[in-house]
Design an enzyme around this catalytic site. Structure first.
Site, short mmCIF file in Angstrom:
data_model
loop_
_atom_site.label_atom_id
_atom_site.label_comp_id
_atom_site.label_asym_id
_atom_site.label_seq_id
_atom_site.Cartn_x
_atom_site.Cartn_y
_atom_site.Cartn_z
N HIS A 115 0.85 -1.24 -0.10
CA HIS A 115 -0.07 0.09 0.07
C HIS A 115 0.81 1.39 -0.06
O HIS A 115 2.23 1.23 0.24
CB HIS A 115 -0.90 0.02 1.13
CG HIS A 115 -1.89 -1.16 1.24
ND1 HIS A 115 -3.01 -1.32 2.28
CD2 HIS A 115 -2.18 -2.03 0.00
CE1 HIS A 115 -3.68 -2.40 1.91
NE2 HIS A 115 -3.22 -2.83 0.88
N GLU A 168 1.11 3.77 1.97
CA GLU A 168 1.57 4.08 3.29
C GLU A 168 2.91 3.44 3.50
O GLU A 168 3.89 3.74 4.06
CB GLU A 168 0.67 4.06 4.42
CG GLU A 168 -0.66 4.76 4.28
CD GLU A 168 -1.76 4.01 3.59
OE1 GLU A 168 -3.01 3.96 4.13
OE2 GLU A 168 -1.46 3.29 2.61
N CYS A 223 -5.40 1.19 6.11
CA CYS A 223 -6.00 -0.11 6.47
C CYS A 223 -5.82 -0.40 7.87
O CYS A 223 -4.70 -0.10 8.34
CB CYS A 223 -5.52 -1.11 5.45
SG CYS A 223 -3.96 -1.77 5.50
N CYS A 258 -1.50 -1.10 7.73
CA CYS A 258 -0.70 0.12 7.55
C CYS A 258 -0.90 0.98 8.88
O CYS A 258 0.14 1.61 9.35
CB CYS A 258 -1.66 1.20 6.46
SG CYS A 258 -0.98 0.33 4.87
#
Length: 367
Positions: A59, A61, A84, A93
């Protein structure tokens, strides 16, 4: 989630706009996950950026944290979508944010995923991380409309596209091309931004299209090719079967001879599908199947019959009408676009694109 009304500085807005640009750059290329942009700032300097990786993982992040070139202690993270907080193929994350000692997180809007929605705010706050939301909310919400639609309806976001002449023809025996090279480039851009493309077997046999993206450097992002072919009438010598496999080419059919099934199975994945009351393939059922197969953004480049089918089922989310200034002769076989009234009647808004398309015009309709 409870949050008092907060104000944001010009710098906050600037950093979030960068994050949103990062998200937009990966639109349509992140598989089943939304495209997210992330910016990490420390002492008023950007120290790292991140985007959702191609096909969805890692992701944004996680990428921004991983690629930071200095300590993140006391830094501030700007991210377009709520981070998430659940375990999947990767760890949450929120856990990475907490472990990196980031002191403040600003995300634009909450996720609609039930596993995430409004939970990250509480998790981060419980670890004494300052959390704010709502920055550039209107702009970000507009960007995530296809993703929200996917999650809510469990169907792909559908984009229609067709090209017509000045006198509204979509085909003429004496005219190979309707629009110009500038419009062609935009067509390939749409193919690049969508993970799949749908045509009918009639269009396949008449035009023998490649259905790929031919923008330099972006060829590998060509969409999965999908053909609606109720009785498997597709010609084996069509171009797409020369480059087809069971991953990049799908054919939806209802009934065909055993020999035709065996023949086409060599080149592509065949999926048997039900027909509706009008003896046509059930488009809505196929859309639900495509969603289960992991497809989220579909481009329909059909003729009259396929386009009308999507209109009747109210499946278009947006539509691009390419129009040439060329008037095509009707002295030979021709086909006139018969969905123009439906297009104007059903659309909630329409906008002419401002980019340069030579003598062509492209109108964007939203439903």
């Amino acid at each position: 989630m409870s949050q008092k009304k907060v104000s944001f500085s010009k710098k906050d807005k600037s950093y979030m706009r960068i994050a949103l640009k990062l998200a937009k750059a990966r639109e349509g290329l992140t598989g089943t996950n939304p495209s997210v942009g992330c910016v990490i700032v420390k002492n008023d300097h950007i120290i790292s950026i991140g985007q959702t990786s191609f096909n969805g993982r890692p992701h944004a992040e996680a990428n921004a944290i991983k690629h930071a070139n200095e300590s993140l202690v006391g830094s501030k993270m700007y991210v377009t979508l709520e981070p998430c907080n659940h375990y999947g193929l990767t760890s949450p994350c929120t856990k990475k944010i907490i472990n990196s000692k980031i002191s403040e997180v600003i995300y634009s809007i909450e996720d609609v995923d039930k596993r995430v929605k409004n939970k990250s705010f509480k998790i981060l706050k419980s670890k004494e991380i300052a959390v704010k939301t709502g920055l550039l909310k209107k702009e970000t919400k507009k960007f995530y409309m296809p993703y929200f639609f996917n999650r809510k309806k469990e169907m792909p976001y559908v984009t229609g596209k067709i090209a017509i002449s000045k006198n509204h023809l979509i085909y003429s025996k004496n005219q190979n091309k309707i629009t110009n090279i500038h419009s062609d480039k935009f067509t390939h851009f749409l193919r690049y931004k969508n993970d799949s493309i749908i045509i009918s077997s009639k269009t396949l046999n008449a035009d023998n299209p490649r259905l790929n993206c031919r923008l330099k450097g972006l060829e590998k992002y060509s969409p999965i090719r999908i053909v609606f072919d109720k009785n498997l009438n597709s010609k084996i010598n069509n171009y797409i079967f020369k480059t087809a496999d069971k991953k990049n080419t799908l054919i939806f059919y209802n009934k065909a001879s055993k020999s035709k099934i065996v023949s086409l199975t060599k080149y592509t994945k065949l999926i048997k599908s039900r027909i509706n009351k009008k003896k046509a393939l059930d488009i809505k059922l196929i859309m639900k199947k495509l969603y289960k197969l992991g497809l989220r953004n579909v481009l329909v480049e059909g003729g009259n019959e396929l386009t009308l089918g999507f209109f009747k089922e109210r499946l278009f989310n947006q539509f691009y009408l390419f129009k040439s200034k060329k008037k095509i002769s009707t002295n030979s076989d021709y086909i006139k676009f018969n969905c123009l009234n439906l297009l104007n009647k059903r659309s909630k808004s329409k906008t002419k694109l401002k980019s340069y398309f030579g003598n062509d015009t492209i109108t964007h309709y939203k439903f």
